[in-house]
Motif scaffolding. Structure first.
Motif, PDB file in Angstrom:
ATOM      1  N   ALA A  15       0.850  -1.281   0.019  1.00 56.68           N
ATOM      2  CA  ALA A  15       0.008   0.043  -0.114  1.00 56.68           C
ATOM      3  C   ALA A  15       0.824   1.273  -0.151  1.00 56.68           C
ATOM      4  O   ALA A  15       0.493   2.332  -0.623  1.00 56.68           O
ATOM      5  CB  ALA A  15      -0.867  -0.084   1.065  1.00 56.68           C
ATOM      6  N   ARG A  16       1.784   1.438   0.682  1.00 54.32           N
ATOM      7  CA  ARG A  16       2.925   2.519   0.730  1.00 54.32           C
ATOM      8  C   ARG A  16       4.217   2.289  -0.123  1.00 54.32           C
ATOM      9  O   ARG A  16       4.503   3.355  -0.700  1.00 54.32           O
ATOM     10  CB  ARG A  16       3.227   2.423   2.129  1.00 54.32           C
ATOM     11  CG  ARG A  16       4.071   3.685   2.405  1.00 54.32           C
ATOM     12  CD  ARG A  16       4.560   4.170   4.004  1.00 54.32           C
ATOM     13  NE  ARG A  16       5.122   5.327   4.120  1.00 54.32           N
ATOM     14  CZ  ARG A  16       5.587   5.813   5.508  1.00 54.32           C
ATOM     15  NH1 ARG A  16       5.062   5.111   6.476  1.00 54.32           N
ATOM     16  NH2 ARG A  16       6.212   6.611   5.522  1.00 54.32           N
ATOM     17  N   TYR A  17       4.429   1.253  -0.684  1.00 51.66           N
ATOM     18  CA  TYR A  17       5.473   0.986  -1.416  1.00 51.66           C
ATOM     19  C   TYR A  17       5.171   0.002  -2.432  1.00 51.66           C
ATOM     20  O   TYR A  17       5.378  -1.338  -2.579  1.00 51.66           O
ATOM     21  CB  TYR A  17       6.751   0.264  -0.610  1.00 51.66           C
ATOM     22  CG  TYR A  17       7.012   1.009   0.706  1.00 51.66           C
ATOM     23  CD1 TYR A  17       7.780   2.460   0.595  1.00 51.66           C
ATOM     24  CD2 TYR A  17       6.769   0.759   1.857  1.00 51.66           C
ATOM     25  CE1 TYR A  17       7.940   3.247   1.548  1.00 51.66           C
ATOM     26  CE2 TYR A  17       6.958   1.256   3.123  1.00 51.66           C
ATOM     27  CZ  TYR A  17       7.657   2.679   2.690  1.00 51.66           C
ATOM     28  OH  TYR A  17       7.805   3.565   4.096  1.00 51.66           O
ATOM     29  N   PRO A  18       4.395   0.469  -3.383  1.00 49.95           N
ATOM     30  CA  PRO A  18       3.963  -0.349  -4.597  1.00 49.95           C
ATOM     31  C   PRO A  18       4.944  -1.152  -5.298  1.00 49.95           C
ATOM     32  O   PRO A  18       4.713  -2.093  -6.021  1.00 49.95           O
ATOM     33  CB  PRO A  18       2.974   0.622  -5.509  1.00 49.95           C
ATOM     34  CG  PRO A  18       3.616   1.942  -5.136  1.00 49.95           C
ATOM     35  CD  PRO A  18       3.948   1.894  -3.704  1.00 49.95           C
ATOM     36  N   GLU A  19       6.144  -0.639  -5.323  1.00 48.58           N
ATOM     37  CA  GLU A  19       7.221  -0.932  -6.032  1.00 48.58           C
ATOM     38  C   GLU A  19       7.896  -2.344  -5.749  1.00 48.58           C
ATOM     39  O   GLU A  19       8.569  -3.043  -6.227  1.00 48.58           O
ATOM     40  CB  GLU A  19       8.426   0.117  -6.326  1.00 48.58           C
ATOM     41  CG  GLU A  19       9.025   0.451  -5.090  1.00 48.58           C
ATOM     42  CD  GLU A  19       8.436   1.282  -4.500  1.00 48.58           C
ATOM     43  OE1 GLU A  19       9.118   1.823  -3.322  1.00 48.58           O
ATOM     44  OE2 GLU A  19       7.252   1.786  -4.522  1.00 48.58           O
ATOM     45  N   VAL A  20       7.605  -2.644  -4.214  1.00 49.18           N
ATOM     46  CA  VAL A  20       8.331  -3.686  -3.705  1.00 49.18           C
ATOM     47  C   VAL A  20       7.503  -5.024  -4.072  1.00 49.18           C
ATOM     48  O   VAL A  20       6.413  -5.049  -4.243  1.00 49.18           O
ATOM     49  CB  VAL A  20       8.250  -3.656  -1.974  1.00 49.18           C
ATOM     50  CG1 VAL A  20       9.001  -2.056  -1.862  1.00 49.18           C
ATOM     51  CG2 VAL A  20       7.102  -3.866  -1.589  1.00 49.18           C
ATOM     52  N   GLU A  21       8.292  -6.228  -3.942  1.00 50.79           N
ATOM     53  CA  GLU A  21       7.766  -7.212  -3.990  1.00 50.79           C
ATOM     54  C   GLU A  21       7.652  -7.923  -2.658  1.00 50.79           C
ATOM     55  O   GLU A  21       8.445  -8.146  -1.830  1.00 50.79           O
ATOM     56  CB  GLU A  21       8.743  -8.359  -5.049  1.00 50.79           C
ATOM     57  CG  GLU A  21       8.212  -9.857  -4.974  1.00 50.79           C
ATOM     58  CD  GLU A  21       9.200 -10.740  -5.874  1.00 50.79           C
ATOM     59  OE1 GLU A  21       9.019 -11.766  -5.801  1.00 50.79           O
ATOM     60  OE2 GLU A  21      10.215 -10.139  -6.214  1.00 50.79           O
ATOM     61  N   VAL A  22       6.415  -8.276  -2.226  1.00 53.49           N
ATOM     62  CA  VAL A  22       6.094  -8.946  -1.058  1.00 53.49           C
ATOM     63  C   VAL A  22       6.185 -10.704  -1.265  1.00 53.49           C
ATOM     64  O   VAL A  22       5.537 -11.152  -2.352  1.00 53.49           O
ATOM     65  CB  VAL A  22       4.772  -8.699  -0.667  1.00 53.49           C
ATOM     66  CG1 VAL A  22       4.362  -9.539   0.626  1.00 53.49           C
ATOM     67  CG2 VAL A  22       4.534  -7.238  -0.465  1.00 53.49           C
ATOM     68  N   VAL A  23       7.038 -11.225  -0.399  1.00 44.29           N
ATOM     69  CA  VAL A  23       7.349 -12.742  -0.319  1.00 44.29           C
ATOM     70  C   VAL A  23       6.893 -13.242   0.778  1.00 44.29           C
ATOM     71  O   VAL A  23       6.695 -12.509   2.023  1.00 44.29           O
ATOM     72  CB  VAL A  23       8.765 -13.039  -0.833  1.00 44.29           C
ATOM     73  CG1 VAL A  23       9.116 -12.666  -2.285  1.00 44.29           C
ATOM     74  CG2 VAL A  23       9.625 -12.588   0.079  1.00 44.29           C
ATOM     75  N   HIS A  24       6.494 -14.503   1.081  1.00 38.98           N
ATOM     76  CA  HIS A  24       5.989 -14.937   2.267  1.00 38.98           C
ATOM     77  C   HIS A  24       7.083 -15.940   3.025  1.00 38.98           C
ATOM     78  O   HIS A  24       6.528 -16.454   4.291  1.00 38.98           O
ATOM     79  CB  HIS A  24       4.670 -15.773   1.704  1.00 38.98           C
ATOM     80  CG  HIS A  24       3.438 -14.823   1.310  1.00 38.98           C
ATOM     81  ND1 HIS A  24       3.111 -13.928   1.794  1.00 38.98           N
ATOM     82  CD2 HIS A  24       2.952 -14.984   0.196  1.00 38.98           C
ATOM     83  CE1 HIS A  24       2.264 -13.149   1.017  1.00 38.98           C
ATOM     84  NE2 HIS A  24       2.130 -13.983  -0.115  1.00 38.98           N
ATOM     85  N   GLY A  25       7.922 -15.910   2.442  1.00 37.34           N
ATOM     86  CA  GLY A  25       9.234 -16.936   3.214  1.00 37.34           C
ATOM     87  C   GLY A  25      10.391 -16.059   3.176  1.00 37.34           C
ATOM     88  O   GLY A  25      10.743 -15.742   1.940  1.00 37.34           O
TER      89      GLY A  25
END
Length: 359
Positions: free
Chosen positions: A45-55
């Motif tokens: 939401a604040r940093y749309p350019e980042v990639e979110v990973v779950h591990g």
């Protein structure tokens, strides 16, 4: 490494979202690239350019990630830092470094073996009030300091709910959470004490971890530095008080950076970031050149951004590391000695040669 340093952030809870991500993204040359969030993607939401990973494994396996920042609960620091170092990453870890000095030693050894930078986020060295204290001591404006008191108090007498900081696990409790900041500041300003006396206890009903400490660092010179925190202080005491042969300095309040970050401010977007209003400046009463001087000292503007600037410059071989892991490890060992002192009811000698102040 002179180009952009790509950063992976482990954890997007309070520390990660409030203190680390906004500061990292305010430093030209650092690029927040990946965020590990096990059950959400709030950072998008604040940093749309980042990639979110779950591990974390996805972070470790990414060869483009240069620096891993660990913002998990301190109970998990050892495992995350070790695995990041073994994966060939530079590492910044939230304070406290580790629950034990033994674990800190092992991580320092891994960092040296891998040739990687390891630093602990002792951001309170970059508070404006602490920077002001350091300059006062450097200039000798108080003469020989014989007594100092650093406090982190609040009024929260009823334990309503618990989080990991208040649980019954190694590295939890207010002494590790807040006291480690005060310990690091005292060591940075005054060096190692000759002995330490601690009173660390649980005061609130239902407490599982210590919520009060009163710790004295005792020096061969006669200097006594008192570190204290209580949940029963409704009328605020001074945050810092220093008393010397020429005079004294007393400072109330907390650095404004924390409140600004909690409110969602971005350091790079705020003019005069870290600047404190005049009504919160510390009071000095001393002698200078035979003249009696009484008034206020303008607080030096704090800058958590400077912490990450320094880490980046050190990785690039352009600056000495300001917060060394050995210094953070020392603070943990003194916490362990203070806890032992409290349990045994006696002052504990510090088994090291007394070091020179780091001011």
């Amino acid at each position: 490494m002179n180009g952009t340093i790509r950063v992976g952030l482990i954890g997007y809870g309070f520390a990660g979202s409030v203190f680390h991500a906004p500061v990292i993204t305010s430093v030209p040359g650092l690029e927040l690239t990946k965020v590990v969030e096990r059950r959400s993607a709030k950072s998008k939401a604040r940093y749309p350019e980042v990639e979110v990973v779950h591990g974390v494994e996805e972070l470790y396996a990414d060869e483009t990630i240069d620096l891993v920042v660990v913002t998990t609960p301190s109970t998990d620091h050892y495992a995350f830092v070790k695995n990041a170092l073994l994966a060939g990453k530079h590492v910044v870890v939230e304070k406290p470094f580790t629950p034990t000095a033994k674990e800190a030693d092992e991580l320092i050894a891994h960092a040296k073996e891998k040739g990687k930078v390891l630093s602990v986020f002792h951001n309170r060295r970059f508070d404006g009030d602490f920077l002001t204290l350091r300059e006062l001591l450097r200039q000798g404006l108080l003469g020989e300091v014989m007594e100092a008191e650093f406090r982190w108090d609040g009024f929260d007498p009823v334990l309503r709910s618990t989080n990991w900081r208040e649980g019954n696990l190694p590295g939890t409790g207010v002494f590790y959470d807040l006291g480690v900041h005060l310990m690091d500041q005292a060591l940075t300003l005054f060096g190692l004490p000759s002995s330490i006396a601690g009173d660390v206890r649980m005061q609130r009903e239902g407490a599982e971890a210590h919520d009060y400490f009163d710790v004295a660092l005792l020096y061969e010179s006669g200097l006594k530095v008192r570190l204290k925190s209580s949940k029963f202080v409704r009328e605020a005491s001074p945050r810092y008080a220093l008393y010397g042969s020429n005079g004294s300095f007393v400072k109330h309040g907390i650095d404004p950076q924390e409140a600004a970050l909690i409110a969602g401010a971005q350091p790079s977007a705020v003019r005069n970031w870290g600047k404190e209003p005049r009504e919160r400046w510390g009071k000095i009463n001393t002698s200078v050149g035979g003249l009696h001087v009484e008034g206020v000292i303008e607080t030096v503007a704090g800058s958590y951004v400077d912490y990450y600037r320094n880490v980046m410059a050190h990785i690039q071989g352009q600056a000495e590391l300001e917060v060394k892991p050995e210094e953070a490890r020392l603070a943990i060992q003194l916490i362990e000695l203070a806890l032992q002192s409290s349990e045994e009811g006696r002052a504990m000698p510090v088994p090291f040669a007394v070091a020179a102040p780091l001011v």
